[in-house]
Design a protein around this motif. Structure first.
Motif, PDB file in Angstrom:
ATOM      1  N   PRO A  90      21.440  66.258  37.530  1.00 51.18           N
ATOM      2  CA  PRO A  90      20.873  65.864  38.825  1.00 51.18           C
ATOM      3  C   PRO A  90      20.410  67.065  39.653  1.00 51.18           C
ATOM      4  CG  PRO A  90      22.997  64.812  38.466  1.00 51.18           C
ATOM      5  CD  PRO A  90      22.813  65.793  37.362  1.00 51.18           C
ATOM      6  N   GLU A  91      19.249  66.920  40.234  1.00 56.76           N
ATOM      7  CA  GLU A  91      18.723  67.956  41.123  1.00 56.76           C
ATOM      8  C   GLU A  91      19.343  67.858  42.509  1.00 56.76           C
ATOM      9  OE1 GLU A  91      14.462  68.594  41.167  1.00 56.76           O
ATOM     10  OE2 GLU A  91      14.325  67.631  39.209  1.00 56.76           O
ATOM     11  N   LEU A  92      19.755  66.658  42.889  1.00 59.18           N
ATOM     12  CA  LEU A  92      20.352  66.437  44.199  1.00 59.18           C
ATOM     13  C   LEU A  92      21.791  66.923  44.221  1.00 59.18           C
ATOM     14  CD1 LEU A  92      19.110  62.780  44.768  1.00 59.18           C
ATOM     15  CD2 LEU A  92      18.127  64.868  45.730  1.00 59.18           C
ATOM     16  N   ASP A  93      22.206  67.451  45.346  1.00 57.25           N
ATOM     17  CA  ASP A  93      23.594  67.870  45.493  1.00 57.25           C
ATOM     18  C   ASP A  93      24.488  66.633  45.570  1.00 57.25           C
ATOM     19  OD1 ASP A  93      22.572  70.401  45.525  1.00 57.25           O
ATOM     20  OD2 ASP A  93      22.896  70.741  47.659  1.00 57.25           O
ATOM     21  N   LEU A  94      25.685  66.757  45.001  1.00 52.08           N
ATOM     22  CA  LEU A  94      26.600  65.618  44.887  1.00 52.08           C
ATOM     23  C   LEU A  94      27.923  65.916  45.575  1.00 52.08           C
ATOM     24  CD1 LEU A  94      26.105  65.051  41.047  1.00 52.08           C
ATOM     25  CD2 LEU A  94      24.981  63.787  42.885  1.00 52.08           C
ATOM     26  N   TYR A  95      28.608  64.861  45.985  1.00 53.93           N
ATOM     27  CA  TYR A  95      29.962  64.989  46.510  1.00 53.93           C
ATOM     28  C   TYR A  95      30.948  64.974  45.337  1.00 53.93           C
ATOM     29  CZ  TYR A  95      28.173  64.220  51.209  1.00 53.93           C
ATOM     30  OH  TYR A  95      27.491  64.344  52.384  1.00 53.93           O
ATOM     31  N   MET A  96      32.160  65.410  45.620  1.00 56.08           N
ATOM     32  CA  MET A  96      33.197  65.545  44.592  1.00 56.08           C
ATOM     33  C   MET A  96      33.349  64.277  43.761  1.00 56.08           C
ATOM     34  SD  MET A  96      35.830  67.420  43.327  1.00 56.08           S
ATOM     35  CE  MET A  96      36.493  68.525  44.551  1.00 56.08           C
ATOM     36  N   ASP A  97      33.486  63.114  44.384  1.00 57.84           N
ATOM     37  CA  ASP A  97      33.705  61.882  43.615  1.00 57.84           C
ATOM     38  C   ASP A  97      32.521  61.558  42.714  1.00 57.84           C
ATOM     39  OD1 ASP A  97      32.237  61.300  45.971  1.00 57.84           O
ATOM     40  OD2 ASP A  97      32.860  59.197  45.935  1.00 57.84           O
ATOM     41  N   GLN A  98      31.305  61.895  43.160  1.00 56.06           N
ATOM     42  CA  GLN A  98      30.123  61.675  42.328  1.00 56.06           C
ATOM     43  C   GLN A  98      30.126  62.613  41.114  1.00 56.06           C
ATOM     44  OE1 GLN A  98      27.463  62.370  45.676  1.00 56.06           O
ATOM     45  NE2 GLN A  98      26.651  60.283  45.446  1.00 56.06           N
ATOM     46  N   VAL A  99      30.528  63.862  41.331  1.00 51.72           N
ATOM     47  CA  VAL A  99      30.597  64.837  40.234  1.00 51.72           C
ATOM     48  C   VAL A  99      31.612  64.386  39.193  1.00 51.72           C
ATOM     49  CG1 VAL A  99      31.282  67.199  39.635  1.00 51.72           C
ATOM     50  CG2 VAL A  99      29.819  66.787  41.624  1.00 51.72           C
ATOM     51  N   ILE A 100      32.769  63.962  39.640  1.00 53.23           N
ATOM     52  CA  ILE A 100      33.827  63.521  38.718  1.00 53.23           C
ATOM     53  C   ILE A 100      33.353  62.309  37.912  1.00 53.23           C
ATOM     54  CG2 ILE A 100      36.123  62.463  38.631  1.00 53.23           C
ATOM     55  CD1 ILE A 100      36.849  64.360  41.004  1.00 53.23           C
ATOM     56  N   THR A 101      32.723  61.353  38.574  1.00 53.52           N
ATOM     57  CA  THR A 101      32.197  60.174  37.887  1.00 53.52           C
ATOM     58  C   THR A 101      31.130  60.560  36.870  1.00 53.52           C
ATOM     59  OG1 THR A 101      32.663  58.783  39.807  1.00 53.52           O
ATOM     60  CG2 THR A 101      31.035  57.946  38.228  1.00 53.52           C
ATOM     61  N   LEU A 102      30.246  61.466  37.247  1.00 59.28           N
ATOM     62  CA  LEU A 102      29.163  61.890  36.366  1.00 59.28           C
ATOM     63  C   LEU A 102      29.698  62.621  35.125  1.00 59.28           C
ATOM     64  CD1 LEU A 102      26.067  61.856  36.162  1.00 59.28           C
ATOM     65  CD2 LEU A 102      26.077  64.082  37.322  1.00 59.28           C
ATOM     66  N   VAL A 103      30.608  63.554  35.317  1.00 60.91           N
ATOM     67  CA  VAL A 103      31.189  64.283  34.185  1.00 60.91           C
ATOM     68  C   VAL A 103      31.931  63.315  33.265  1.00 60.91           C
ATOM     69  CG1 VAL A 103      32.874  66.045  33.511  1.00 60.91           C
ATOM     70  CG2 VAL A 103      31.274  66.507  35.383  1.00 60.91           C
ATOM     71  N   ASP A 104      32.669  62.386  33.842  1.00 60.70           N
ATOM     72  CA  ASP A 104      33.363  61.376  33.046  1.00 60.70           C
ATOM     73  C   ASP A 104      32.369  60.550  32.235  1.00 60.70           C
ATOM     74  OD1 ASP A 104      35.899  59.899  32.398  1.00 60.70           O
ATOM     75  OD2 ASP A 104      34.733  58.257  33.268  1.00 60.70           O
ATOM     76  N   HIS A 105      31.268  60.176  32.855  1.00 61.05           N
ATOM     77  CA  HIS A 105      30.230  59.407  32.159  1.00 61.05           C
ATOM     78  C   HIS A 105      29.658  60.187  30.974  1.00 61.05           C
ATOM     79  CE1 HIS A 105      26.699  56.920  31.468  1.00 61.05           C
ATOM     80  NE2 HIS A 105      25.944  58.004  31.591  1.00 61.05           N
ATOM     81  N   TYR A 106      29.350  61.459  31.182  1.00 68.04           N
ATOM     82  CA  TYR A 106      28.776  62.280  30.118  1.00 68.04           C
ATOM     83  C   TYR A 106      29.752  62.506  28.964  1.00 68.04           C
ATOM     84  CZ  TYR A 106      24.909  63.688  33.228  1.00 68.04           C
ATOM     85  OH  TYR A 106      23.808  63.719  34.050  1.00 68.04           O
ATOM     86  N   LEU A 107      31.038  62.687  29.270  1.00 70.16           N
ATOM     87  CA  LEU A 107      31.996  63.116  28.241  1.00 70.16           C
ATOM     88  C   LEU A 107      32.892  62.016  27.688  1.00 70.16           C
ATOM     89  CD1 LEU A 107      33.071  66.565  29.719  1.00 70.16           C
ATOM     90  CD2 LEU A 107      31.190  66.010  28.168  1.00 70.16           C
ATOM     91  N   SER A 108      32.930  60.867  28.310  1.00 69.46           N
ATOM     92  CA  SER A 108      33.839  59.820  27.831  1.00 69.46           C
ATOM     93  C   SER A 108      33.606  59.385  26.383  1.00 69.46           C
ATOM     94  CB  SER A 108      33.826  58.613  28.773  1.00 69.46           C
ATOM     95  OG  SER A 108      32.544  58.046  28.840  1.00 69.46           O
ATOM     96  N   PRO A 109      32.388  59.478  25.834  1.00 70.12           N
ATOM     97  CA  PRO A 109      32.264  59.124  24.416  1.00 70.12           C
ATOM     98  C   PRO A 109      33.046  60.042  23.473  1.00 70.12           C
ATOM     99  CG  PRO A 109      30.112  59.087  25.474  1.00 70.12           C
ATOM    100  CD  PRO A 109      31.071  59.690  26.460  1.00 70.12           C
ATOM    101  N   VAL A 110      33.285  61.285  23.877  1.00 72.86           N
ATOM    102  CA  VAL A 110      33.976  62.214  22.974  1.00 72.86           C
ATOM    103  C   VAL A 110      35.374  62.599  23.431  1.00 72.86           C
ATOM    104  CG1 VAL A 110      31.907  63.190  21.926  1.00 72.86           C
ATOM    105  CG2 VAL A 110      32.824  64.220  24.013  1.00 72.86           C
ATOM    106  N   ILE A 111      35.665  62.435  24.712  1.00 73.03           N
ATOM    107  CA  ILE A 111      37.019  62.718  25.206  1.00 73.03           C
ATOM    108  C   ILE A 111      37.501  61.479  25.930  1.00 73.03           C
ATOM    109  CG2 ILE A 111      38.508  64.187  26.606  1.00 73.03           C
ATOM    110  CD1 ILE A 111      36.334  66.289  26.650  1.00 73.03           C
ATOM    111  N   HIS A 112      38.408  60.794  25.314  1.00 75.21           N
ATOM    112  CA  HIS A 112      38.995  59.645  25.991  1.00 75.21           C
ATOM    113  C   HIS A 112      40.497  59.696  25.759  1.00 75.21           C
ATOM    114  CE1 HIS A 112      36.983  58.681  22.235  1.00 75.21           C
ATOM    115  NE2 HIS A 112      37.986  57.918  21.929  1.00 75.21           N
ATOM    116  N   SER A 113      41.209  59.644  26.863  1.00 74.71           N
ATOM    117  CA  SER A 113      42.650  59.745  26.774  1.00 74.71           C
ATOM    118  C   SER A 113      43.284  58.780  27.758  1.00 74.71           C
ATOM    119  CB  SER A 113      43.088  61.178  27.089  1.00 74.71           C
ATOM    120  OG  SER A 113      44.486  61.247  27.141  1.00 74.71           O
ATOM    121  N   ASP A 114      44.282  58.082  27.282  1.00 77.61           N
ATOM    122  CA  ASP A 114      45.049  57.211  28.171  1.00 77.61           C
ATOM    123  C   ASP A 114      46.078  58.032  28.942  1.00 77.61           C
ATOM    124  OD1 ASP A 114      43.638  55.087  27.091  1.00 77.61           O
ATOM    125  OD2 ASP A 114      45.164  54.705  25.557  1.00 77.61           O
ATOM    126  N   LYS A 115      46.312  59.276  28.493  1.00 78.89           N
ATOM    127  CA  LYS A 115      47.347  60.114  29.081  1.00 78.89           C
ATOM    128  C   LYS A 115      46.919  60.756  30.386  1.00 78.89           C
ATOM    129  CE  LYS A 115      48.895  61.276  24.466  1.00 78.89           C
ATOM    130  NZ  LYS A 115      48.928  62.301  23.455  1.00 78.89           N
TER     131      LYS A 115
END
Length: 187
Positions: A27-52
């Motif tokens: 994203p070119e737009l600046d994001l708030y912390m919760d948006q960054v966390i959601t975005l990183v989770d979206h990008y990486l959840s296919p390869v890193i998923h943990s119930d822990k």
């Protein structure tokens, strides 16, 4: 055994097209912390998923800022540079210590720049995941003649390879850190 092989193959097929966003796709737009966390989770959840544990938390991000791994946000907003750092850190910390990740990022950033280093890392990580997908689906790549892809040996082989690659990465990072320190001392 056939059902196990089928499930492994399906998993490999599901990851075959895994894609990390390149610098230009972030994203070119600046994001708030919760948006960054959601975005990183979206990008990486296919390869890193943990119930822990969660992939990334606000306290993790704050610690990365405090430890100098990422620049501080401006007015509580994070840029694509932050997102790129957080994607790389979240993946790399799966196999390296936080200090090793920091040293590797500093070295690569100094050598070729953050944007190019990030894009190169994405390409390398995707290639490694595709190699694992090839093993899981029973398709060998041209360079992998000696690997045993039989399902009963795959966990042992993969764990051994991960350990060996981690050893190599730790050694290279130690050498790079030494190189950077010598360069700073000689300036």
């Amino acid at each position: 055994m056939e059902e196990l092989e089928h499930k492994m193959s399906a998993w490999g097929e599901s990851l075959w097209s895994f894609h990390l966003p390149r610098w230009e796709e972030l994203p070119e737009l600046d994001l708030y912390m919760d948006q960054v966390i959601t975005l990183v989770d979206h990008y990486l959840s296919p390869v890193i998923h943990s119930d822990k544990h969660t992939l990334l938390t606000a306290s993790m991000v704050n610690n990365y800022v405090k430890n100098g791994m990422i620049p501080p946000p401006k007015k509580k907003r994070y840029t694509r540079k932050h997102v790129a750092f957080l994607i790389a850190i979240t993946l790399l910390k799966q196999v390296l210590t936080i200090n090793e990740v920091k040293q590797g990022i500093l070295f690569q950033g100094k050598m070729i720049g953050i944007r190019q280093a990030y894009n190169l890392y994405c390409e390398i990580q995707e290639a490694a995941i595709q190699q694992v997908c090839a093993q899981a689906t029973g398709h060998k790549k041209r360079n992998d003649q000696s690997e045993n892809d039989e399902i009963q040996f795959l966990a042992a082989y993969s764990a051994s390879k991960a350990f060996a690659n981690k050893l190599l990465a730790e050694k290279v990072i130690a050498l790079q850190t030494s190189y950077l320190k010598e360069g700073i001392e000689n300036e």
